[in-house]
Design an enzyme around this catalytic site. Structure first.
Site, PDB file in Angstrom:
ATOM      1  N   SER A  88       0.830  -1.205   0.000  1.00 50.77           N
ATOM      2  CA  SER A  88       0.000   0.000   0.000  1.00 50.77           C
ATOM      3  C   SER A  88       0.862   1.252   0.000  1.00 50.77           C
ATOM      4  O   SER A  88       1.986   1.258   0.544  1.00 50.77           O
ATOM      5  CB  SER A  88      -0.860  -0.024   1.265  1.00 50.77           C
ATOM      6  OG  SER A  88      -1.341   1.259   1.538  1.00 50.77           O
ATOM      7  N   TYR A 121      -2.526  -0.410  10.262  1.00 47.48           N
ATOM      8  CA  TYR A 121      -2.689  -1.115   8.984  1.00 47.48           C
ATOM      9  C   TYR A 121      -1.450  -0.942   8.108  1.00 47.48           C
ATOM     10  O   TYR A 121      -0.881  -1.908   7.595  1.00 47.48           O
ATOM     11  CB  TYR A 121      -3.943  -0.604   8.260  1.00 47.48           C
ATOM     12  CG  TYR A 121      -3.992  -0.966   6.804  1.00 47.48           C
ATOM     13  CD1 TYR A 121      -4.092  -2.291   6.392  1.00 47.48           C
ATOM     14  CD2 TYR A 121      -3.911   0.016   5.811  1.00 47.48           C
ATOM     15  CE1 TYR A 121      -4.120  -2.626   5.041  1.00 47.48           C
ATOM     16  CE2 TYR A 121      -3.940  -0.309   4.466  1.00 47.48           C
ATOM     17  CZ  TYR A 121      -4.046  -1.628   4.090  1.00 47.48           C
ATOM     18  OH  TYR A 121      -4.063  -1.959   2.760  1.00 47.48           O
ATOM     19  N   LYS A 125       1.613  -3.696   6.599  1.00 50.14           N
ATOM     20  CA  LYS A 125       2.081  -3.843   5.209  1.00 50.14           C
ATOM     21  C   LYS A 125       3.596  -3.643   5.143  1.00 50.14           C
ATOM     22  O   LYS A 125       4.306  -4.364   4.441  1.00 50.14           O
ATOM     23  CB  LYS A 125       1.366  -2.827   4.305  1.00 50.14           C
ATOM     24  CG  LYS A 125      -0.110  -3.132   4.092  1.00 50.14           C
ATOM     25  CD  LYS A 125      -0.300  -4.403   3.273  1.00 50.14           C
ATOM     26  CE  LYS A 125      -1.751  -4.762   3.089  1.00 50.14           C
ATOM     27  NZ  LYS A 125      -1.979  -6.027   2.398  1.00 50.14           N
TER      28      LYS A 125
HETATM   29  P1  NAD Z   1     -11.182  -6.769  -0.010  1.00 44.81           P
HETATM   30  O1  NAD Z   1     -11.513  -6.737   1.437  1.00 44.81           O
HETATM   31  O2  NAD Z   1     -12.251  -6.467  -0.979  1.00 44.81           O
HETATM   32  O3  NAD Z   1     -10.554  -8.175  -0.415  1.00 44.81           O
HETATM   33  C1  NAD Z   1      -9.811  -8.946   0.493  1.00 44.81           C
HETATM   34  C2  NAD Z   1     -10.313 -10.374   0.387  1.00 44.81           C
HETATM   35  O4  NAD Z   1      -9.571 -11.157   1.308  1.00 44.81           O
HETATM   36  C3  NAD Z   1     -11.782 -10.516   0.761  1.00 44.81           C
HETATM   37  O5  NAD Z   1     -12.442 -11.311  -0.202  1.00 44.81           O
HETATM   38  C4  NAD Z   1     -11.760 -11.205   2.119  1.00 44.81           C
HETATM   39  O6  NAD Z   1     -12.884 -12.020   2.317  1.00 44.81           O
HETATM   40  C5  NAD Z   1     -10.474 -11.985   2.028  1.00 44.81           C
HETATM   41  N1  NAD Z   1      -9.871 -12.258   3.334  1.00 44.81           N
HETATM   42  C6  NAD Z   1      -9.720 -11.419   4.382  1.00 44.81           C
HETATM   43  N2  NAD Z   1      -9.097 -12.048   5.390  1.00 44.81           N
HETATM   44  C7  NAD Z   1      -8.830 -13.308   4.960  1.00 44.81           C
HETATM   45  C8  NAD Z   1      -8.198 -14.440   5.535  1.00 44.81           C
HETATM   46  N3  NAD Z   1      -7.705 -14.408   6.792  1.00 44.81           N
HETATM   47  N4  NAD Z   1      -8.118 -15.569   4.810  1.00 44.81           N
HETATM   48  C9  NAD Z   1      -8.597 -15.631   3.553  1.00 44.81           C
HETATM   49  N5  NAD Z   1      -9.225 -14.591   2.947  1.00 44.81           N
HETATM   50  C10 NAD Z   1      -9.327 -13.449   3.642  1.00 44.81           C
HETATM   51  O7  NAD Z   1      -9.945  -5.791  -0.199  1.00 44.81           O
HETATM   52  P2  NAD Z   1      -9.286  -5.240  -1.529  1.00 44.81           P
HETATM   53  O8  NAD Z   1      -9.601  -3.809  -1.637  1.00 44.81           O
HETATM   54  O9  NAD Z   1      -9.564  -6.144  -2.656  1.00 44.81           O
HETATM   55  O10 NAD Z   1      -7.752  -5.342  -1.097  1.00 44.81           O
HETATM   56  C11 NAD Z   1      -6.955  -6.455  -1.440  1.00 44.81           C
HETATM   57  C12 NAD Z   1      -5.567  -6.260  -0.875  1.00 44.81           C
HETATM   58  O11 NAD Z   1      -5.016  -5.037  -1.343  1.00 44.81           O
HETATM   59  C13 NAD Z   1      -5.525  -6.176   0.661  1.00 44.81           C
HETATM   60  O12 NAD Z   1      -4.367  -6.854   1.108  1.00 44.81           O
HETATM   61  C14 NAD Z   1      -5.389  -4.687   0.930  1.00 44.81           C
HETATM   62  O13 NAD Z   1      -4.710  -4.437   2.128  1.00 44.81           O
HETATM   63  C15 NAD Z   1      -4.568  -4.243  -0.267  1.00 44.81           C
HETATM   64  N6  NAD Z   1      -4.776  -2.839  -0.594  1.00 44.81           N
HETATM   65  C16 NAD Z   1      -6.038  -2.387  -0.843  1.00 44.81           C
HETATM   66  C17 NAD Z   1      -6.238  -1.047  -1.146  1.00 44.81           C
HETATM   67  C18 NAD Z   1      -7.621  -0.502  -1.366  1.00 44.81           C
HETATM   68  O14 NAD Z   1      -7.816   0.713  -1.227  1.00 44.81           O
HETATM   69  N7  NAD Z   1      -8.605  -1.319  -1.722  1.00 44.81           N
HETATM   70  C19 NAD Z   1      -5.151  -0.181  -1.234  1.00 44.81           C
HETATM   71  C20 NAD Z   1      -3.874  -0.682  -0.958  1.00 44.81           C
HETATM   72  C21 NAD Z   1      -3.691  -2.027  -0.658  1.00 44.81           C
HETATM   73  N1  UFG Z   2     -12.884  10.023   3.369  1.00 42.57           N
HETATM   74  C1  UFG Z   2     -13.849  10.933   3.741  1.00 42.57           C
HETATM   75  N2  UFG Z   2     -15.038  10.441   4.173  1.00 42.57           N
HETATM   76  C2  UFG Z   2     -15.313   9.116   4.255  1.00 42.57           C
HETATM   77  C3  UFG Z   2     -14.311   8.183   3.868  1.00 42.57           C
HETATM   78  C4  UFG Z   2     -13.100   8.684   3.423  1.00 42.57           C
HETATM   79  O1  UFG Z   2     -13.647  12.140   3.698  1.00 42.57           O
HETATM   80  O2  UFG Z   2     -16.413   8.743   4.675  1.00 42.57           O
HETATM   81  C5  UFG Z   2     -11.595  10.542   2.892  1.00 42.57           C
HETATM   82  C6  UFG Z   2     -10.443  10.083   3.775  1.00 42.57           C
HETATM   83  O3  UFG Z   2     -10.279  10.964   4.851  1.00 42.57           O
HETATM   84  C7  UFG Z   2      -9.285  10.125   2.782  1.00 42.57           C
HETATM   85  C8  UFG Z   2      -9.949   9.805   1.433  1.00 42.57           C
HETATM   86  O4  UFG Z   2     -11.343  10.016   1.617  1.00 42.57           O
HETATM   87  O5  UFG Z   2      -8.784  11.412   2.718  1.00 42.57           O
HETATM   88  C9  UFG Z   2      -9.724   8.381   0.999  1.00 42.57           C
HETATM   89  O6  UFG Z   2     -10.093   7.537   2.077  1.00 42.57           O
HETATM   90  P1  UFG Z   2     -10.265   5.958   1.917  1.00 42.57           P
HETATM   91  O7  UFG Z   2     -10.717   5.437   3.232  1.00 42.57           O
HETATM   92  O8  UFG Z   2     -11.081   5.654   0.727  1.00 42.57           O
HETATM   93  O9  UFG Z   2      -8.792   5.493   1.566  1.00 42.57           O
HETATM   94  P2  UFG Z   2      -7.406   5.657   2.357  1.00 42.57           P
HETATM   95  O10 UFG Z   2      -6.558   6.578   1.534  1.00 42.57           O
HETATM   96  O11 UFG Z   2      -7.590   5.986   3.782  1.00 42.57           O
HETATM   97  O12 UFG Z   2      -6.857   4.185   2.300  1.00 42.57           O
HETATM   98  C10 UFG Z   2      -7.001   3.422   1.109  1.00 42.57           C
HETATM   99  C11 UFG Z   2      -7.197   1.949   1.471  1.00 42.57           C
HETATM  100  C12 UFG Z   2      -5.941   1.392   2.053  1.00 42.57           C
HETATM  101  C13 UFG Z   2      -4.786   1.724   1.144  1.00 42.57           C
HETATM  102  C14 UFG Z   2      -4.683   3.206   0.874  1.00 42.57           C
HETATM  103  C15 UFG Z   2      -3.559   3.516  -0.081  1.00 42.57           C
HETATM  104  O13 UFG Z   2      -8.268   1.777   2.382  1.00 42.57           O
HETATM  105  O14 UFG Z   2      -6.081  -0.004   2.134  1.00 42.57           O
HETATM  106  O15 UFG Z   2      -5.893   3.653   0.313  1.00 42.57           O
HETATM  107  O16 UFG Z   2      -3.501   4.879  -0.355  1.00 42.57           O
HETATM  108  F1  UFG Z   2      -3.649   1.274   1.702  1.00 42.57           F
END
Ligand code: NAD
Ligand code: UFG
Length: 349
Positions: A132, A156, A160
């Site tokens: 991330s 979190y 990572k």
């Molecule tokens: P998501 O929650 O939609 O997908 C994660 C999946 O993993 C889900 O299907 C969940 O059921 C499964 N899971 C959770 N815990 C588990 C476990 N212990 N065993 C097996 N399965 C499990 O999330 P996403 O947005 O698809 O994110 C995927 C990955 O990318 C995560 O590792 C997250 O940290 C990383 N990531 C996401 C974002 C974002 O903004 N979505 C940004 C940066 C990194």
């Molecule tokens: N935000 C709001 N209101 C809300 C939700 C979010 O204002 O109800 C704002 C947050 O403060 C932030 C922006 O929208 O400024 C984005 O927030 P998100 O929660 O969508 O995303 P984050 O940037 O906090 O984190 C996400 C993923 C992480 C990932 C990260 C990487 O949740 O898993 O992006 O940049 F690691």
């Protein structure tokens, strides 16, 4: 292609889109997911969208399993010849990670360690890891390059960062082990069919699904967390990336690791940013969503959210140079596709 990829968390938001792209690229796929934050029906939707490659004889299997279940992993690895693993399974909400550090460390770090142990036991040596942008902490320079200082500012992000360090150590100790650490910025949007998208269980934490639910009337209004940051309109800036661009980036990464790209293969330990290079504020995202979808997103300003970083924007040049990858979809597509997904699916699948 006759190569099998194991995708942990393959029913989740990024995982489901990536699994579809892998099937369309000719890989056999095994999904491992405990459905903590996803619904098993996603798998049937992937099958529907991948009808053509599946009709050519590709294999698509899934196991309902926790990634920390090492005995279960061993059975899966025993029964299949796995070429590479993409490890998405994990917990991902910043605010929740302050309340539940044990769950975050256990799942994210414990899950990665269990997986790496089993991969080594079965001599499976290609791992793509979901990291991330949060590993950059409070970056000194924007846009952020991969060699920037690392220092996560919330639990979190720290999980990572420690996984990155752990996998780096494993890689140094074993010259056959290859890792790609992919640092995603903010993935949003959905598949253009409206059949795959972001469908978290319970109340979403991320901005885009909340915007969609407010626009559809499922929630009364959006709270914008802070408008007193040092940015042009005072709200936080992120680098939003379309989930399909990100999914395609995973396929290219894996192909490169397996020597299937015409470009030189990635180095044994590679770190890549996946973003667009464009910063968008919370207010700008809400304005764009309202304009392109002709809907209202009632919102008000709320206090800052703990652990939020003011600005995160990627320098994505390295991914372009090493994979030929760049984001092709803009904020308008992200808002349109997310809204189509919301309209077709409502709160849950
Ligand atoms: P998501 O929650 O939609 O997908 C994660 C999946 O993993 C889900 O299907 C969940 O059921 C499964 N899971 C959770 N815990 C588990 C476990 N212990 N065993 C097996 N399965 C499990 O999330 P996403 O947005 O698809 O994110 C995927 C990955 O990318 C995560 O590792 C997250 O940290 C990383 N990531 C996401 C974002 C974002 O903004 N979505 C940004 C940066 C990194
Ligand atoms: N935000 C709001 N209101 C809300 C939700 C979010 O204002 O109800 C704002 C947050 O403060 C932030 C922006 O929208 O400024 C984005 O927030 P998100 O929660 O969508 O995303 P984050 O940037 O906090 O984190 C996400 C993923 C992480 C990932 C990260 C990487 O949740 O898993 O992006 O940049 F690691």
């Amino acid at each position: 292609m006759d190569q099998t990829v194991l995708v942990t968390g393959g029913a989740g938001f990024i995982g489901s889109h990536t699994v579809l792209e892998l099937l369309q690229a000719g890989f056999d796929v095994i999904v491992l997911d405990n459905f903590l934050n996803s619904d098993p029906s996603v798998l049937a939707r992937i099958k529907r969208l991948a009808q053509e490659p599946l009709s050519l004889g590709l294999s698509f299997k899934h196991f309902e399993m926790d990634v920390r279940d090492e005995a279960g992993l061993i059975e899966v690895f025993k029964a299949h010849r796995i070429a590479g693993v993409i490890h998405f399974a994990g917990l991902k909400a910043v605010a929740e990670s302050f309340e539940q550090p044990l769950a975050y460390w256990d799942t994210n770090v414990g899950g990665t360690m269990a997986l790496a142990r089993v991969m080594k036991r079965f001599d499976v040596n290609h791992l793509v890891f979901s990291s991330s942008a949060l590993v950059y902490g409070l970056p000194k320079l924007i846009p952020i390059q991969e060699n920037s200082e690392l220092d996560a500012v919330n639990p979190y992000g720290r999980t990572k960062l420690i996984c990155e360090k752990f996998l780096t150590d494993v890689c140094f100790a074993d010259s056959r082990f290859n890792v790609a650490l992919l640092r995603y910025f903010n993935p949003v949007g959905a598949h253009s069919s409206g059949l795959l998208g972001e469908s978290p269980n319970g109340i979403p934490n991320n901005l885009m699904p909340l915007v969609c639910q407010v626009a559809s009337g499922e929630r009364a209004q959006l709270s914008i967390f802070g408008d007193d940051y040092d940015t042009a309109d005072g709200t936080c800036i992120r680098d939003y990336i379309h989930v399909m661009d990100l999914a395609q980036g995973h396929v290219l990464t894996l192909k490169s690791m397996l020597g299937l790209l015409s470009l030189p293969a990635l180095s044994r330990l590679s770190v890549l940013n996946f973003g667009t290079g464009q910063g968008v504020s919370v207010k700008e995202l809400v304005d764009c969503f309202e304009a392109v979808n002709r809907v209202k997103v009632p919102h008000s300003i709320a206090p800052r959210r703990d652990g939020d970083v003011p600005i995160l924007v990627a320098n994505p040049n390295k991914a372009f140079e090493s994979l030929g990858w760049k984001a092709n979809r803009n904020l308008i597509s992200m808002c349109q596709d997310a809204w189509r997904w919301q309209q077709q699916n409502g709160l849950h699948l």
